[in-house]
Design a protein around this motif. Structure first.
Motif, mmCIF file in Angstrom:
data_model
loop_
_atom_site.group_PDB
_atom_site.id
_atom_site.type_symbol
_atom_site.label_atom_id
_atom_site.label_comp_id
_atom_site.label_asym_id
_atom_site.label_seq_id
_atom_site.Cartn_x
_atom_site.Cartn_y
_atom_site.Cartn_z
ATOM 1 N N UNK A 392 12.780 28.485 11.796
ATOM 2 C CA UNK A 392 14.191 29.095 10.901
ATOM 3 C C UNK A 392 14.246 28.079 9.884
ATOM 4 N N UNK A 393 14.511 29.103 8.807
ATOM 5 C CA UNK A 393 14.179 28.459 7.393
ATOM 6 C C UNK A 393 15.429 27.494 7.092
ATOM 7 N N UNK A 394 16.544 27.466 7.744
ATOM 8 C CA UNK A 394 17.732 26.739 7.459
ATOM 9 C C UNK A 394 17.456 25.200 7.632
ATOM 10 N N UNK A 395 16.644 24.910 8.642
ATOM 11 C CA UNK A 395 16.354 23.696 9.052
ATOM 12 C C UNK A 395 15.153 22.894 8.427
ATOM 13 N N UNK A 396 14.297 24.155 7.889
ATOM 14 C CA UNK A 396 13.226 23.564 7.138
ATOM 15 C C UNK A 396 13.211 23.187 5.791
ATOM 16 N N UNK A 397 13.965 24.122 4.921
ATOM 17 C CA UNK A 397 14.119 23.894 3.482
ATOM 18 C C UNK A 397 15.117 22.779 3.116
ATOM 19 N N UNK A 398 15.250 22.261 1.804
ATOM 20 C CA UNK A 398 16.172 21.012 1.507
ATOM 21 C C UNK A 398 17.464 22.093 1.257
ATOM 22 N N UNK A 399 18.336 21.265 2.044
ATOM 23 C CA UNK A 399 19.962 21.903 2.290
ATOM 24 C C UNK A 399 20.775 21.064 1.194
ATOM 25 N N UNK A 400 20.927 22.344 0.027
ATOM 26 C CA UNK A 400 21.930 22.221 -0.920
ATOM 27 C C UNK A 400 22.961 23.247 -0.917
ATOM 28 N N UNK A 401 23.343 23.665 0.257
ATOM 29 C CA UNK A 401 24.420 24.656 0.363
ATOM 30 C C UNK A 401 25.653 24.165 -0.155
ATOM 31 N N UNK A 402 26.136 22.887 0.365
ATOM 32 C CA UNK A 402 27.175 22.422 -0.318
ATOM 33 C C UNK A 402 27.315 22.303 -1.876
ATOM 34 N N UNK A 403 26.220 21.637 -2.504
ATOM 35 C CA UNK A 403 26.098 22.085 -3.900
ATOM 36 C C UNK A 403 26.360 23.268 -4.466
#
Length: 798
Positions: A392-403
């Motif tokens: 699942x790409x959500x847990x793999x990539x750097x998480x900048x959703x809040x930004x």
């Protein structure tokens, strides 16, 4: 007689005491919408004006102060909802609801959302605007936890209130991201069909992206077994959740060339599972340097939907495939190793502990590869089956959703808005935009990638093969998008996007039903105004279903029908696709389609897999093609060895079954077979599942118009039940007219507050059912004059 009178007075006294106690409890536990409260660390006083529907309009000297106040007022109306949402990713539901939620907790812990959130928070710059504002919001929540009344749900469950921390924000967003995904419900099922029935059965389902449907058009300046166990575990985990799932949405943005007043009109209604409280918390914030009327997810400081005087934005689900499944090959000589294209690697062992209400803590261990968790065994599946891992790409990539959420909520124009979108890696979102300058735009926002040419992402792939690895990640500029197209509008209805990077991007797109209706209506006129758009957002006519009836009805042998059955078929053949509550044809159509699907697919799939099949989005895309198709390997009933059934047999049998079942359920008078009798909406609270407390916590039920895959998408499951109880639909309806932005309108399904003692717990429910709206006030003078109450947070306790 004196004794009877005395008993009567005693009963009256007892009733009076109970009534007084109830009134006291209500007064103590309800939210405080007026008065003054000291709030530490404020730079200056903050004033909260509550309007007629309990929407807080927050005026503050700085955004940081406003966020503190937002955290407090959000918590006093929605703390229970926040509590449930932050517990999903950390496996904390069993602590509230007991051992029945253990499989759900195991499943979500194994996804790694909490671990990914912890990593993101460790890497977060504490001095960044995202961190500073988020912490201010959390401080407001925690002040309410310390000094505010305890919500009744905490008292009933015996749950202790605990402070909120930064990882809770990211865990809430992580749950949202997973609930958007569809591959976990579909990929293993399609693999079973291929492996157990044969490739011809799979080919007949047309699983690839279709060139023969309504696409969302691009415009960039020019026109252009263990598998069954996995499915069961996933669906069981999701169905047990006491929080709603995100399922789809509509949005369209009409350019000034097509509106009566020459200004953009923005519409959005995200489709989410109905629950009480409803998903969104509305809040209007105004400071000297910032203003936004926003819609907030429980425990998330940045609004996911919003508008101001300059621009408006919202989302629908992109439905891209961002979850991939892989068979893992274990080393026969060392089961702690698994095969990769680069050789053997060590399986990671992860151990977690789950607290269980009235039970001992439960410890469980799962295995993890470089792709993700091995799902076998997580929810008590049969051991010994071929291991399947989930990537699942959500847990793999750097998480900048809040930004990204910070960036889009603070953008002042289309350029600033677009620059924030590449930070959304998952979930995949259709980002919709319109502004006062006349711009309209749609971007598919997600981190997209290409796999090998021979790879089919809708089947379980082989983790040991190099060709099933990701070839490359696409840049955001390659994503599907349209900015100011010459047809003068953009839209999304979770349908298939146009081709990108030389391919139709794989996904779980919904059928063209809503898209076709939206495009037809938008193309039909060039004088749109807000009132017409509000009417359109409540439209309940299907552009597809009458055509399905035509295809099926021509195969029914009228000679084999009795007079009543022939009359029903005649009425259905003249149906215009409307789903008003007094419509009768809609009832017959959906009961017929259910039996048509059941007769066609259940014999090959079996009862359990058929139930899983009709719980996916995928089956919705099959209804119209199967109705039109003359030949299919699925028509023959494999349970009859001496007969080869045809489509005509399926159609005739399913119509007769539908008629008989409706007569059993609704009686012999076919004029009483109305949509509103079966299509009802009840907003369920988790504690409302207890029969004694249902009427106190739940809102409804109500007969409602709309249906699956019409614009007013009031969805239900084909589960064989006698009714069509609504499970999901518009979580809000918003219409923003930039020719009169201060009179833009919206509605919530129940009310602003999640506190059952609040007067705003269900004060919008009847309006929502009728398709009505209320104003989203932005004018400061109007807000102050019409405020129903004022709550002031003081910077000093003097």
């Amino acid at each position: 007689m004196k004794t009877v009178r005395k008993i009567g007075w005693i009963l009256i006294g007892v009733f009076g005491i109970i009534l007084v106690a109830a009134l006291i409890v209500k007064q103590v536990l309800k939210p405080e919408y007026s008065g003054e409260k000291y709030m530490p660390e404020l730079q200056s006083d903050v004033t909260v004006y509550y309007d007629e529907y309990g929407i807080p309009h927050i005026e503050a000297g700085s955004e940081k102060d406003a966020m503190r106040a937002l955290g407090y007022v959000h918590a006093q109306d929605r703390l229970w909802q926040m509590e449930l949402l932050r517990r999903v990713a950390v496996g904390g539901l069993s602590e509230i609801f007991g051992k029945d939620l253990l499989s759900t907790d195991r499943f979500f812990l194994s996804l790694g959302i909490d671990d990914a959130s912890a990593k993101t928070v460790r890497e977060l710059d504490p001095g960044s605007e995202v961190a500073v504002l988020s912490q201010a919001y959390l401080d407001g929540i925690n002040q309410f936890i310390e000094e505010g009344p305890t919500p009744v749900e905490f008292l009933l469950t015996g749950l202790e209130k605990k402070p909120y921390k930064m990882t809770d924000i990211y865990n809430a967003v992580g749950y949202m991201a997973f609930s958007f995904a569809m591959a976990h419900k579909t990929d293993p099922l399609l693999t079973i069909i291929r492996d157990s029935l044969g490739i011809e059965y799979l080919d007949d389902l047309e699983i690839s992206s279709s060139p023969n449907t309504v696409w969302i058009r691009n415009y960039k300046g020019e026109e252009v077994s263990s598998e069954a166990a996995v499915i069961s575990a996933t669906q069981k985990a999701l169905s047990a959740l006491p929080v709603p799932q995100f399922i789809g949405s509509n949005s369209w943005v009409i350019g000034p060339e097509k509106t009566r007043n020459g200004k953009v009109i923005f519409a959005n209604d995200p489709h989410i599972g109905f629950a009480q409280p409803s998903v969104w918390y509305e809040a209007h914030i105004r400071t000297p340097g910032y203003e936004k009327y926003g819609y907030h997810l429980a425990g998330v400081p940045m609004p996911l939907l919003g508008h101001d005087r300059n621009l408006a934005y919202g989302f629908t689900m992109f439905e891209n495939d961002d979850v991939d499944f892989f068979y893992e090959t274990l080393n026969p000589e060392d089961s702690t190793q698994y095969m990769t294209p680069d050789g053997w690697k060590k399986v990671e062992m992860v151990t977690k502990t789950i607290k269980v209400k009235d039970e001992k803590d439960v410890e469980f261990t799962y295995h993890k590869t470089e792709r993700g968790p091995i799902l076998n065994g997580i929810a008590n599946q049969i051991n010994g089956k071929r291991p399947i891992s989930m990537d699942w790409i959500y847990t793999k990539a750097q998480n900048k959703v809040m930004e990204a959420l910070y960036g889009i909520s603070h953008a002042r124009n289309i350029e600033e808005f677009q620059s924030a979108l590449p930070d959304i890696h998952a979930p995949g979102l259709n980002t919709m935009y319109g502004d006062a300058e006349g711009n309209v735009a749609w971007w598919a926002s997600a981190q997209l990638y290409q796999l090998g040419d021979s790879t089919n992402t809708k089947l379980v792939m082989d983790g040991s093969k190099g060709e099933d690895r990701k070839v490359r990640f696409l840049s955001f500029s390659e994503n599907p998008q349209a900015i100011n197209p010459p047809w003068n509008y953009v839209y999304s209805a979770n349908n298939q996007p146009d081709s990108i990077a030389g391919m139709l991007y794989p996904g779980y797109y919904l059928p063209e039903n809503r898209a076709k209706r939206i495009v037809t209506l938008l193309d039909a006129r060039d004088d749109w105004d807000a009132e017409a758009v509000r009417k359109m957002i409540n439209d309940d006519v299907s552009a597809i279903n009458p055509g399905i009836v035509t295809e099926l009805a021509k195969l029914v042998n009228i000679k084999d029908l009795n007079e009543q059955q022939a009359l029903v078929l005649d009425h259905l053949s003249k149906w215009n696709g409307s789903y008003a509550v007094d419509n009768a044809e809609a009832v017959v159509f959906h009961r017929w389609i259910y039996f048509f699907l059941k007769d066609t697919f259940e014999d090959e799939l079996g009862e359990e897999l058929f139930a899983q099949f009709i719980a996916t989005h995928f089956h919705k895309r099959l209804i119209a093609p199967m109705a039109a198709k003359s030949n299919s390997v699925w028509w023959d009933d494999v349970r009859t060895t001496d007969t080869v059934e045809t489509k005509k047999d399926m159609v005739q049998s399913s119509f007769l079954q539908a008629f008989e079942s409706l007569r059993d359920d609704l009686g012999n008078d076919i004029s009483e077979w109305t949509w509103g009798r079966l299509h009802t909406l009840e907003h369920g609270h988790p504690i409302g599942q207890i029969a004694l407390l249902r009427s106190f916590f739940n809102v409804g039920p109500f007969p409602v118009p709309g249906s699956r895959e019409v614009i007013n998408n009031m969805a239900f499951q084909y589960d064989g039940a006698s009714d069509f109880s609504v499970t999901a639909g518009p979580s809000t309806r918003r219409v923003i007219d930039f020719s009169d932005v201060e009179n833009s309108m919206s509605i919530l399904p129940t009310g602003q507050s999640g506190n059952p003692f609040s007067r705003h717990y269900e004060d919008q429910a009847e309006m929502f059912n009728k398709g009505e709206f209320r104003k989203m006030m932005m004018n400061p003078d109007e807000i102050r004059v019409n405020a129903k109450s004022i709550l002031t947070f003081k910077a000093s306790n003097k």
